[in-house]
Design a protein around this motif. Structure first.
Motif, PDB file in Angstrom:
ATOM      1  N   GLY A  30      29.635 -27.402 -12.574  1.00 18.46           N
ATOM      2  CA  GLY A  30      28.418 -27.884 -13.814  1.00 18.46           C
ATOM      3  C   GLY A  30      27.063 -26.817 -13.431  1.00 18.46           C
ATOM      4  N   PHE A  31      27.038 -26.057 -13.078  1.00 15.51           N
ATOM      5  CA  PHE A  31      25.795 -25.625 -12.475  1.00 15.51           C
ATOM      6  C   PHE A  31      25.406 -24.009 -13.421  1.00 15.51           C
ATOM      7  CE2 PHE A  31      26.276 -27.302  -8.745  1.00 15.51           C
ATOM      8  CZ  PHE A  31      25.676 -27.748  -7.780  1.00 15.51           C
ATOM      9  N   THR A  32      24.706 -23.979 -13.732  1.00 13.81           N
ATOM     10  CA  THR A  32      23.606 -22.683 -15.304  1.00 13.81           C
ATOM     11  C   THR A  32      24.305 -22.037 -14.422  1.00 13.81           C
ATOM     12  OG1 THR A  32      21.734 -23.483 -14.883  1.00 13.81           O
ATOM     13  CG2 THR A  32      22.253 -24.420 -15.898  1.00 13.81           C
ATOM     14  N   SER A  33      24.282 -21.896 -12.992  1.00 15.52           N
ATOM     15  CA  SER A  33      24.382 -20.227 -13.230  1.00 15.52           C
ATOM     16  C   SER A  33      24.721 -20.090 -11.355  1.00 15.52           C
ATOM     17  CB  SER A  33      22.795 -19.167 -13.372  1.00 15.52           C
ATOM     18  OG  SER A  33      22.059 -19.883 -12.655  1.00 15.52           O
ATOM     19  N   SER A  34      24.541 -19.714 -10.442  1.00 20.29           N
ATOM     20  CA  SER A  34      25.876 -18.870  -9.004  1.00 20.29           C
ATOM     21  C   SER A  34      23.858 -19.324  -8.774  1.00 20.29           C
ATOM     22  CB  SER A  34      26.094 -17.743  -8.626  1.00 20.29           C
ATOM     23  OG  SER A  34      25.388 -16.553  -9.283  1.00 20.29           O
ATOM     24  N   GLU A  35      22.689 -18.503  -9.279  1.00 23.00           N
ATOM     25  CA  GLU A  35      22.047 -18.821  -8.220  1.00 23.00           C
ATOM     26  C   GLU A  35      21.493 -20.269  -8.351  1.00 23.00           C
ATOM     27  OE1 GLU A  35      17.830 -18.656  -6.605  1.00 23.00           O
ATOM     28  OE2 GLU A  35      19.610 -16.911  -6.791  1.00 23.00           O
ATOM     29  N   THR A  36      21.425 -20.730  -9.852  1.00 23.11           N
ATOM     30  CA  THR A  36      21.033 -22.492  -8.547  1.00 23.11           C
ATOM     31  C   THR A  36      21.959 -22.649  -8.373  1.00 23.11           C
ATOM     32  OG1 THR A  36      21.393 -22.487 -11.707  1.00 23.11           O
ATOM     33  CG2 THR A  36      21.067 -24.536 -10.253  1.00 23.11           C
ATOM     34  N   LEU A  37      23.258 -22.794  -8.342  1.00 25.01           N
ATOM     35  CA  LEU A  37      24.270 -23.189  -7.224  1.00 25.01           C
ATOM     36  C   LEU A  37      23.384 -23.147  -5.510  1.00 25.01           C
ATOM     37  CD1 LEU A  37      26.833 -24.523  -6.249  1.00 25.01           C
ATOM     38  CD2 LEU A  37      27.514 -22.634  -6.130  1.00 25.01           C
ATOM     39  N   ARG A  38      23.034 -22.158  -5.308  1.00 23.93           N
ATOM     40  CA  ARG A  38      22.714 -21.329  -4.410  1.00 23.93           C
ATOM     41  C   ARG A  38      21.427 -22.022  -4.033  1.00 23.93           C
ATOM     42  NH1 ARG A  38      19.141 -17.487  -1.513  1.00 23.93           N
ATOM     43  NH2 ARG A  38      17.693 -17.441  -3.287  1.00 23.93           N
ATOM     44  N   GLN A  39      20.299 -22.121  -4.908  1.00 22.22           N
ATOM     45  CA  GLN A  39      19.727 -23.283  -4.237  1.00 22.22           C
ATOM     46  C   GLN A  39      19.801 -24.389  -4.363  1.00 22.22           C
ATOM     47  OE1 GLN A  39      16.355 -21.818  -4.407  1.00 22.22           O
ATOM     48  NE2 GLN A  39      16.459 -19.870  -4.417  1.00 22.22           N
ATOM     49  N   ALA A  40      20.378 -25.028  -5.323  1.00 19.63           N
ATOM     50  CA  ALA A  40      21.065 -26.340  -4.164  1.00 19.63           C
ATOM     51  C   ALA A  40      21.890 -26.345  -3.092  1.00 19.63           C
ATOM     52  CB  ALA A  40      22.567 -26.502  -5.873  1.00 19.63           C
ATOM     53  N   PHE A  41      22.316 -25.487  -2.597  1.00 21.46           N
ATOM     54  CA  PHE A  41      23.110 -25.200  -0.969  1.00 21.46           C
ATOM     55  C   PHE A  41      21.846 -25.432  -0.452  1.00 21.46           C
ATOM     56  CE2 PHE A  41      27.629 -23.795  -2.774  1.00 21.46           C
ATOM     57  CZ  PHE A  41      28.139 -24.536  -2.360  1.00 21.46           C
ATOM     58  N   LEU A  42      20.812 -24.732  -0.628  1.00 20.14           N
ATOM     59  CA  LEU A  42      19.945 -24.116   0.136  1.00 20.14           C
ATOM     60  C   LEU A  42      19.037 -26.071   0.685  1.00 20.14           C
ATOM     61  CD1 LEU A  42      18.662 -20.635  -0.613  1.00 20.14           C
ATOM     62  CD2 LEU A  42      19.300 -21.188   1.143  1.00 20.14           C
ATOM     63  N   SER A  43      18.822 -26.343   0.115  1.00 22.49           N
ATOM     64  CA  SER A  43      17.986 -28.256  -0.648  1.00 22.49           C
ATOM     65  C   SER A  43      18.960 -28.848   0.406  1.00 22.49           C
ATOM     66  CB  SER A  43      17.893 -28.573  -1.663  1.00 22.49           C
ATOM     67  OG  SER A  43      17.456 -29.543  -2.061  1.00 22.49           O
ATOM     68  N   ARG A  44      20.289 -28.799  -0.016  1.00 21.12           N
ATOM     69  CA  ARG A  44      21.133 -29.792   0.477  1.00 21.12           C
ATOM     70  C   ARG A  44      22.097 -29.801   1.962  1.00 21.12           C
ATOM     71  NH1 ARG A  44      23.163 -34.572  -0.322  1.00 21.12           N
ATOM     72  NH2 ARG A  44      25.218 -35.212  -0.072  1.00 21.12           N
ATOM     73  N   TYR A  45      22.677 -28.362   2.402  1.00 21.16           N
ATOM     74  CA  TYR A  45      23.018 -28.021   2.951  1.00 21.16           C
ATOM     75  C   TYR A  45      21.792 -26.835   4.628  1.00 21.16           C
ATOM     76  CZ  TYR A  45      26.548 -30.114   1.557  1.00 21.16           C
ATOM     77  OH  TYR A  45      28.024 -30.487   0.645  1.00 21.16           O
ATOM     78  N   GLY A  46      20.540 -26.381   3.652  1.00 28.78           N
ATOM     79  CA  GLY A  46      19.940 -25.947   4.744  1.00 28.78           C
ATOM     80  C   GLY A  46      20.461 -24.208   4.584  1.00 28.78           C
ATOM     81  N   ILE A  47      21.566 -23.402   4.374  1.00 32.88           N
ATOM     82  CA  ILE A  47      21.884 -22.507   3.857  1.00 32.88           C
ATOM     83  C   ILE A  47      22.755 -22.171   2.430  1.00 32.88           C
ATOM     84  CG2 ILE A  47      23.111 -22.584   6.325  1.00 32.88           C
ATOM     85  CD1 ILE A  47      25.705 -23.154   5.077  1.00 32.88           C
ATOM     86  N   THR A  48      22.797 -20.553   2.050  1.00 34.66           N
ATOM     87  CA  THR A  48      23.940 -20.333   0.698  1.00 34.66           C
ATOM     88  C   THR A  48      25.245 -20.615   1.065  1.00 34.66           C
ATOM     89  OG1 THR A  48      24.088 -17.856   1.182  1.00 34.66           O
ATOM     90  CG2 THR A  48      21.889 -18.642   0.630  1.00 34.66           C
ATOM     91  N   GLY A  49      25.813 -20.487   0.032  1.00 36.28           N
ATOM     92  CA  GLY A  49      27.405 -21.007  -0.278  1.00 36.28           C
ATOM     93  C   GLY A  49      28.200 -20.102   0.944  1.00 36.28           C
ATOM     94  N   ASP A  50      27.778 -18.281   0.875  1.00 39.00           N
ATOM     95  CA  ASP A  50      28.498 -17.347   1.032  1.00 39.00           C
ATOM     96  C   ASP A  50      28.023 -17.837   2.488  1.00 39.00           C
ATOM     97  OD1 ASP A  50      29.349 -15.591  -0.739  1.00 39.00           O
ATOM     98  OD2 ASP A  50      27.038 -14.749  -0.762  1.00 39.00           O
ATOM     99  N   ARG A  51      27.283 -18.290   3.237  1.00 40.32           N
ATOM    100  CA  ARG A  51      27.207 -17.944   4.453  1.00 40.32           C
ATOM    101  C   ARG A  51      28.045 -19.455   4.814  1.00 40.32           C
ATOM    102  NH1 ARG A  51      22.043 -19.961   8.545  1.00 40.32           N
ATOM    103  NH2 ARG A  51      22.796 -20.553  10.334  1.00 40.32           N
TER     104      ARG A  51
END
Length: 334
Positions: free
Chosen positions: A292-313
């Protein structure tokens, strides 16, 4: 040991029947799908007595624990409401210690960790158990590093799993270690379950971390959110579904979940995306769309906010990073 993998499951009165059925059932299916060498599965008890499970169903034992000789592939100690009595039974502990020394690996399902800890097999090891029993295990055994977050943990040749059905995730992982991912996937399909969850997936989802919301409408909406992540879950859409105003929806979520509707939706989507990152090879764009994220960048920001890292990492890490603290949940007053 050359023509079979001998597995002994240790039972006792008050055991949880699913703690026995999940490992034995999955290993049996692996045999039927061609596990080579196959698993030999035995339920063992003191005196070869039947196991009177917590559900009231009695299970016959195939082995007297004291009569088990030779090398074992896997020793599994189950959990259940009888775990504390079992952990106080010196005769049982003596046999668990003896058989653990004969085993390639040792596993505890759920509160079976109590028995392994009482036997002195978990000292200075990182372990998990059912989320509701972790603090008690840590209090009784301060030399054991208890972590209730993961579904299962491996520390050396010792495996521990969380509550009840997480035994299935652990067993599928053991099958994958022994025979590869193709057989593990075949067993998961036969069991009509998703491919087993990774060890580091949290035991409890964002909506199960505390007591269930007292308000029926909020309970219904949280269930709807987790089942429809890719759909329109805006506050306006959720309010319309519930037949209330957006302002009233916000008040209900704040009172019963300690957060706003938008933040609750974002947390649920991020948690689901993290599971897909860890358990699949889907590209980030596909994961973002599915959750349900509008883009992979939105998902990346969500990961950074919740886990402190990107999805790739996150995908490359051996362990799941902890979620950053969420706002405290508030319990509504009388």
């Amino acid at each position: 040991m050359t023509d079979q993998r001998r597995v002994v499951i240790v039972g006792y009165d008050g055991a949880q029947i699913l703690d026995i059925a999940c490992p034995s059932g999955a290993l049996d299916i692996a045999n039927r799908y061609g596990a080579a060498p196959p698993y030999s599965i035995e339920l063992g008890t003191l005196g070869r007595r039947a196991v009177h499970t917590s559900s009231g169903i009695a299970l016959g034992a195939q082995q007297e624990l004291g009569a088990v000789t030779g090398r074992l592939d896997t020793l599994i100690v189950v959990g259940g409401v009888g775990c504390e009595d079992a952990a106080a039974d010196e005769l049982l502990l003596e046999q668990v210690r003896r058989l653990a020394g004969r085993s390639r690996r040792v596993a505890a399902v759920c509160t079976g960790a109590y028995v392994l800890a009482a036997a002195g097999l978990l000292n200075h090891r990182r372990v998990t158990t059912h989320w509701g029993w972790g603090s008690r295990l840590a209090e009784h055994h301060p030399t054991v590093a208890v972590d209730i977050a993961p579904l299962w943990i491996r520390d050396g040749n010792i495996y521990t799993s969380a509550g009840v059905t997480s035994a299935l995730d652990l067993t599928l992982s053991l099958i994958e270690d022994d025979h590869g991912p193709t057989l593990a996937r075949a067993v998961a399909r036969e069991l009509v379950t998703h491919l087993h969850r990774p060890a580091d997936q949290a035991q409890i989802s964002v909506f199960l971390a505390g007591p269930p919301p007292q308000d029926r409408l909020v309970r219904d909406l949280t269930g709807y959110i987790t089942g429809h992540l890719s759909e329109d879950l805006s506050p306006a859409a959720l309010a319309a579904r519930a037949g209330i105003s957006s302002r009233h929806l916000s008040r209900l979520f704040t009172a019963h979940l300690g957060t706003t509707p938008a933040r609750a939706v974002r947390a649920a989507r991020t948690e689901a995306a993290a599971h897909l990152v860890r358990s699949s090879s889907l590209p980030m764009t596909a994961i973002a769309r599915r959750c349900g994220f509008t883009s992979s960048e939105t998902l990346r920001q969500a990961f950074l906010s919740r886990y402190g890292i990107t999805g790739d990492r996150m995908r490359k890490m051996p362990d799941m990073p902890p979620a950053r603290p969420a706002p405290a949940r508030h319990t509504p007053g009388p």
